[in-house]
Scaffold this active site. Structure first.
Site, mmCIF file in Angstrom:
data_model
loop_
_atom_site.group_PDB
_atom_site.id
_atom_site.type_symbol
_atom_site.label_atom_id
_atom_site.label_comp_id
_atom_site.label_asym_id
_atom_site.label_seq_id
_atom_site.Cartn_x
_atom_site.Cartn_y
_atom_site.Cartn_z
ATOM 1 N N CYS A 117 0.727 -1.317 0.135
ATOM 2 C CA CYS A 117 0.052 0.030 0.074
ATOM 3 C C CYS A 117 0.901 1.295 0.077
ATOM 4 O O CYS A 117 2.184 1.167 -0.192
ATOM 5 C CB CYS A 117 -1.003 0.017 1.179
ATOM 6 N N CYS B 256 -3.984 -0.816 -2.200
ATOM 7 C CA CYS B 256 -4.119 0.624 -2.403
ATOM 8 C C CYS B 256 -4.427 1.086 -3.713
ATOM 9 O O CYS B 256 -3.522 0.597 -4.509
ATOM 10 C CB CYS B 256 -3.001 1.418 -1.627
ATOM 11 N N CYS C 68 3.338 -0.300 -8.999
ATOM 12 C CA CYS C 68 3.802 -1.482 -8.611
ATOM 13 C C CYS C 68 4.990 -2.010 -9.337
ATOM 14 O O CYS C 68 4.638 -2.101 -10.727
ATOM 15 C CB CYS C 68 2.617 -2.312 -8.277
#
Length: 246
Positions: free
Chosen positions: A114, A186, A193
């Site tokens: 997150c 999130c 990512c």
């Protein structure tokens, strides 16, 4: 229920597009344009079938915390299980499904991500480690780490899990490492990512930041409950996949 009345799950799922949508959402939360690409149908048709699934309460929505114009669709696996059990029982009492059996965890590594690594991902890491008895090596990190939120510590303490020794970590700390599952919690961190060796499937759980909720501590308890539910189903996926070498 009359003998000619279709069970609720069958009515909701008995269309090829809706069945495909259920399958895609079982893997993780998705936006409508992503589902459109995955099933290869027009967005108007996908939206129609998503509406039917929402009417059956098999699918819910949550507005993105990264861009409020976007909406994530989420499959309610618990309700799916309940309606499947009812459908089996409607056909024959011997086919009524019981509650899902406890999944035997396999040895693998799971990384939760997150933004702040201060509540959601820390809670998910602790819950998975606790639920698997440590067999699953659970980790968490954030794109912009900040101190652990005290309400996250309190919410975990209420579940018998001590989060006081947890530390925030930057996702760069795990660069180049192998994981069986990488799960973003999130909506913002999903966009940044990084890729990991072995190309583990990218899974997204769109869960709002409890620290941004004016409700305070109750928001952390709600997030803990949702994470615990999702992790129970994740354990079944892990068990089916089998051990993943580091």
């Amino acid at each position: 229920m009359g003998q000619t009345e279709l069970p609720a799950f069958v009515r909701a799922a008995a269309h090829p597009v809706r069945w495909r949508l259920l399958g895609e959402l079982a893997r993780g939360d998705r936006q409508v344009h992503e589902l459109t690409a995955l099933v290869g149908r027009k967005q108007s048709l996908v939206s129609y079938h998503l509406g039917r699934l929402r009417q059956a309460r098999l699918v819910g929505t949550r507005r993105s915390s990264a861009d409020g114009r976007d909406v994530y669709y989420r499959l309610d696996l618990t309700r799916c299980g309940q309606l499947l059990a009812a459908a089996g029982g409607a056909l024959h009492p011997g086919l009524r499904l019981g509650p899902p059996a406890a999944a035997a965890p396999a040895a693998t590594r799971v990384l939760f991500l997150c933004t702040g690594n201060s509540s959601r991902s820390q809670m998910a890491e602790a819950l998975l480690r606790h639920r698997s008895g440590g067999v699953v090596a659970a980790f968490s990190a954030g794109s912009r780490p900040k101190p652990i939120h005290p309400d996250a510590v309190a919410a975990m303490a209420a579940r018998g899990i001590d989060l006081r020794g947890a530390r925030p970590k930057h996702l760069d700390e795990f660069a180049g490492q192998h994981f069986g599952h990488v799960i973003t919690l999130c909506d913002r961190v999903r966009e940044v990512c990084p890729e990991f060796p072995g190309a583990p499937a990218a899974v997204h759980w769109s869960i709002p930041d409890p620290a941004a909720d004016p409700a305070g501590r109750p928001a952390f308890d709600r997030v803990a409950t949702e994470l615990a539910e999702r992790i129970e189903f994740l354990l079944h996926v892990i068990a089916a996949d089998g051990p993943v070498a580091p």
